[in-house]
Design an enzyme around this catalytic site. Structure first.
Site, PDB file in Angstrom:
ATOM      1  N   HIS A  84       0.817  -1.219   0.000  1.00 42.38           N
ATOM      2  CA  HIS A  84       0.000   0.000   0.000  1.00 42.38           C
ATOM      3  C   HIS A  84       0.848   1.265   0.000  1.00 42.38           C
ATOM      4  CE1 HIS A  84       0.063  -0.036   4.583  1.00 42.38           C
ATOM      5  NE2 HIS A  84       0.005   1.258   4.398  1.00 42.38           N
ATOM      6  N   ASP A 219       1.251  -7.673   2.366  1.00 42.87           N
ATOM      7  CA  ASP A 219       1.349  -6.239   2.075  1.00 42.87           C
ATOM      8  C   ASP A 219       2.805  -5.798   1.872  1.00 42.87           C
ATOM      9  OD1 ASP A 219       0.895  -3.536   1.828  1.00 42.87           O
ATOM     10  OD2 ASP A 219      -0.515  -3.423   3.497  1.00 42.87           O
ATOM     11  N   SER A 647       4.045   2.160   8.507  1.00 41.72           N
ATOM     12  CA  SER A 647       3.834   1.162   7.468  1.00 41.72           C
ATOM     13  C   SER A 647       5.115   0.940   6.690  1.00 41.72           C
ATOM     14  CB  SER A 647       2.735   1.613   6.523  1.00 41.72           C
ATOM     15  OG  SER A 647       1.516   1.216   7.058  1.00 41.72           O
TER      16      SER A 647
HETATM   17  N1  ARG Z   1      -4.811   0.428   7.632  1.00 33.21           N
HETATM   18  C1  ARG Z   1      -3.554   0.612   6.945  1.00 33.21           C
HETATM   19  C2  ARG Z   1      -2.871   1.904   7.419  1.00 33.21           C
HETATM   20  O1  ARG Z   1      -3.484   2.869   7.702  1.00 33.21           O
HETATM   21  C3  ARG Z   1      -3.721   0.793   5.477  1.00 33.21           C
HETATM   22  C4  ARG Z   1      -3.968  -0.447   4.743  1.00 33.21           C
HETATM   23  C5  ARG Z   1      -4.223  -0.140   3.311  1.00 33.21           C
HETATM   24  N2  ARG Z   1      -5.279  -0.987   2.861  1.00 33.21           N
HETATM   25  C6  ARG Z   1      -6.572  -0.594   2.666  1.00 33.21           C
HETATM   26  N3  ARG Z   1      -7.479  -1.505   2.406  1.00 33.21           N
HETATM   27  N4  ARG Z   1      -6.919   0.673   2.684  1.00 33.21           N
HETATM   28  O2  ARG Z   1      -2.683   2.842   6.687  1.00 33.21           O
HETATM   29  N1  ASP Z   2      -1.372   1.326   8.049  1.00 33.12           N
HETATM   30  C1  ASP Z   2      -0.651   2.376   8.751  1.00 33.12           C
HETATM   31  C2  ASP Z   2       0.338   3.062   7.816  1.00 33.12           C
HETATM   32  O1  ASP Z   2       0.080   3.166   6.618  1.00 33.12           O
HETATM   33  C3  ASP Z   2       0.007   1.854   9.980  1.00 33.12           C
HETATM   34  C4  ASP Z   2      -0.845   2.029  11.207  1.00 33.12           C
HETATM   35  O2  ASP Z   2      -1.589   3.026  11.283  1.00 33.12           O
HETATM   36  O3  ASP Z   2      -0.723   1.204  12.102  1.00 33.12           O
HETATM   37  O4  ASP Z   2       1.304   3.654   8.242  1.00 33.12           O
END
Ligand code: ARG
Ligand code: ASP
Length: 712
Positions: A84, A219, A647
């Site tokens: 991502h 990921d 991330s």
């Molecule tokens: N929750 C993860 C973090 O904030 C992002 C993952 C990305 N995937 C998604 N389905 N949006 O950023």
């Molecule tokens: N998914 C998040 C990121 O993109 C990580 C988190 O918020 O734990 O940095």
């Protein structure tokens, strides 16, 4: 009596005493935590983690694209980050003929690696406490005088640090200005795409699983850093060569042991651990619920549209993900904060703080009223802050009509200059190109419905607060009908016709008559004239109070483990490989396996779609050398305190080897941006053995695995 006193003191101080796992630590200060980390199983020394004179772990960890983290894993600049995090690059190289999103991409050799204009990756050269120098000569100064002096000091320090190097330096306040640190960075400008798994691995689980444990997302994506022939950063050139890192992470294919030491090294974005109780209450009861509601309205329209047609699904996929990501996080945050009764915890802590401050004359002067002042300030400005958040949701996240209006407004402001300079033609071309790209991913009916719902909600939420006349005098219903049948901003044909016959008169008409433009300019003006100035005052005053509050904690509770809120600078957090029990009667194990991928796929939910190869390999249990006790681990959780920006961060074992890539938190954990709870907050990591398996067995890119140093 004495014993009673001792118990009372322990009870009081332990309210602040954090467990080992809380905190995002500054790498240059890691020595202070060395023994604690070693007691948890770490074999490394502080110097091996962070060193300015010799290579150390820090040299393998890069800030990726300014918002994510990545790590070097070979002597030839091979770089791992999340799928991502590399998503926009992956998308930009994809087309119907080369659908890398759907099928993945693997460069067979370096010549096939793909250039990404604008993408950077930076290494931290050093982190330096410059508090004394930054504050030099500021004693007794206040307000503007104080900040002018600091800015001057900072400019000198930065210039000195950068002088004669290819580095850039930045000085940032930590702990709300109780400290200042200089971060010197080396920024690489040629970062190429090497490979990516298909979405069915890299984005497996989609929105259904986002922020959720148990998780099965692969990921990750693979890049390579290039430098000039002197091993220094350079813009893309054919003569560039793979960068030779000062350090790269060996990759652990050892069996994992629940309870073992883990450390996350990366660039967390923002945490707000010191919010006062009033502020927390405001977020929990008013601000977040309203934002969630706004997004729910947009999502209800977009989700229905995406279900109704493939064309809409493709157009809105990435926009939907962006809106849904924070929406889902906030719901988890509020849920978590309520479950642990965060308000009561805050109030208890504030009582301890106040009692301590008011127990001594000198402290009473400095800190005795700071918490009351913070809470009073929240009370005074909460309508302003609320108006700010709502305007962000309405103007920047809401109907896309406003993005078009913003672009046209910029064009309008530049119009006469462009005309004078004979640059008008080119600028019009540019507008048309931009609009084409915009309308390609736009559906009029969806935007119309979003506009109607959000305008209604926005007006409703703001109530007696600042609203432009146009929103006071017209109903959302009326505006919607006029705008979406007449405005040039909401329809491609009307827009192009307008651009093709453009003159200063038609531009004037746009400004004065186009209701779409007028709603935007009205709301935008109100935002910048009536909301932003007050928000600035509020935030500046709150920063001052937070500065005093944190100073008080440091002075009055010197034994507690203090850590500065995340601010997009490099940090370390450590914990263990472990599951959690976030709810009574419920327990999460610490890892998932490929079996779970197949089970989820069996449900038929499109977020769990697979290409046939995954099922074939799973059926044959073709796990290569990457299994543990006959299982192929996919993801695992740990008690490491992370946030957005982490991330792509490496999860590192006690010996400095890469165990996996951090990419998310469980839903129950998202409260950790405000309050870390050791029993429930877990970060989610994709196991690097799964990453290697996807490269080697699934994708036939074994040459990349061979480039790394595997530790068995
Ligand atoms: N929750 C993860 C973090 O904030 C992002 C993952 C990305 N995937 C998604 N389905 N949006 O950023
Ligand atoms: N998914 C998040 C990121 O993109 C990580 C988190 O918020 O734990 O940095």
């Amino acid at each position: 009596m004495k014993r009673f006193l001792l118990v009372a003191i322990i009870a009081l101080t332990s309210i602040f005493k954090s467990v080992a796992e809380e905190g995002m630590l500054i790498p240059s200060l890691i020595k202070a935590f060395e023994s604690d980390m070693q007691a948890m199983g770490m074999k490394l020394t502080a110097q091996e983690i962070y060193d300015v004179n010799n290579s150390s772990l820090k040299d393998a960890i890069l800030h990726f694209g300014g918002g994510c983290t990545a790590e070097l894993v070979s002597g030839e600049g091979l770089l791992l980050t999340n799928h991502h995090c590399g998503y926009s690059q992956i998308q930009s190289h994809s087309s119907l003929e080369n659908d890398y999103l759907k099928y993945g991409f693997w460069a067979k050799d370096k010549k096939e690696e793909k250039v990404n204009p604008g993408l950077t990756a930076s290494r931290v050269v050093r982190i330096q406490d410059v508090t004394k120098d930054a504050l030099f000569g500021t004693e007794g100064l206040q307000g503007l005088e104080f900040s002018n002096k600091i800015q001057k000091n900072i400019a000198t320090l930065v210039a000195d640090a950068e002088n004669g190097t290819h580095y850039t330096a930045k000085i940032k306040p930590f702990n709300y200005g109780n400290e200042y640190y200089m971060i010197v960075k080396e920024t690489f400008l040629d970062v190429r795409l090497v490979g990516t798994p298909p979405n069915s691995i890299g984005k497996f689980g989609g929105d259904t699983d986002n922020w959720i444990w148990p998780r099965h997302t692969g990921d990750f994506s693979v890049f390579r850093v290039y430098s000039n022939t002197s091993n220094e950063p350079a813009e893309y050139s054919e003569s560039n060569v793979p960068y030779k890192p000062l350090h790269f992470l060996p990759v652990s294919v050892k069996n994992r042991v629940p309870g073992e030491f883990t450390m996350v090294y990366g660039f967390p974005g923002k945490t707000e651990q010191h919010l006062s109780s009033g502020n927390l209450k405001f977020y929990m009861d008013q601000e977040r619920p309203a934002r969630i509601k706004m997004r729910e309205k947009s999502l209800s329209v977009i989700d229905a549209g995406m279900r109704s047609s493939d064309a809409i699904r493709i157009k809105y996929a990435s926009k939907q993900a962006r809106i849904a990501n924070a929406w889902k996080k906030w719901i988890g945050q509020i849920g978590g904060l309520k479950t642990v009764d965060a308000m009561q915890i805050k109030l208890d802590r504030e009582k301890v703080y106040n009692n301590s401050a008011r127990g001594q004359k000198d402290w009473a002067m400095k800190y005795g009223s700071v918490i009351d002042d913070m809470n009073a300030l929240v009370e005074k400005y909460k309508d302003v802050e609320f108006g700010y958040s709502m305007a962000i949701e309405y103007l920047y996240v809401g109907p896309e009509l406003f993005g078009r209006a913003r672009a046209m407004n910029e064009f309008l402001s530049a119009y006469s200059t462009l005309e004078e300079n004979g640059e008008l033609e080119a600028a019009i071309e540019k507008q048309i190109r931009g609009a084409k790209g915009f309308f390609k991913n736009y559906d009029e009916n969806i935007d119309k419905e979003i506009f109607r719902l959000l305008t209604e909600e926005y007006v409703n939420q703001i109530g007696d607060g600042p609203l432009p006349d146009i929103l006071k005098e017209n109903s959302a219903e009326e505006l919607t009908e006029i705008i979406y049948s007449k405005s040039i901003l909401t329809n491609e044909e009307r827009f192009m016709k307008f651009m093709n016959k453009l003159n200063s008169k038609s531009l004037d008409k746009l400004k004065k008559k186009d209701q779409g433009f007028k709603v935007w300019s009205g709301a935008n003006d109100t935002f910048f004239k009536e909301v932003i100035p007050d928000v600035r005052v509020y935030h500046a005053q709150m920063e001052e109070l937070l500065k005093a509050y944190v100073a008080g904690r440091m002075e009055m509770f010197p034994d507690e483990k203090m850590w500065a809120d995340a601010n997009s600078t490099m940090r370390i957090t450590y914990g263990k490989l472990e599951g959690s029990a976030p709810h009574d009667g419920m327990k999460y194990t610490e890892h998932t396996t490929i079996d779970g991928i197949i089970a989820k796929n069996n449900t038929g939910n499109p977020d769990y779609e697979l290409l046939p190869r995954m099922r074939e390999l799973a059926k044959d249990k073709n796990y290569g050398d990457y299994a543990q006790d006959g299982e192929l681990w996919v993801c695992f959780t740990g008690s490491n305190h992370t946030t957005g920006g982490n991330s792509g961060s490496p999860v590192i074992d006690g010996e400095g080897n890469l165990m996996g890539l951090n990419f998310d938190r469980s839903w129950e954990s998202t409260m950790s941006d405000f309050m870390f709870d050791a029993s429930r907050c877990r970060n989610i990591t994709v196991d690097v053995r799964y990453v290697l398996w996807v490269m080697d067995i699934y994708s036939g890119a074994k040459h990349l695995v061979d480039e790394m140093t595997l530790v068995k």
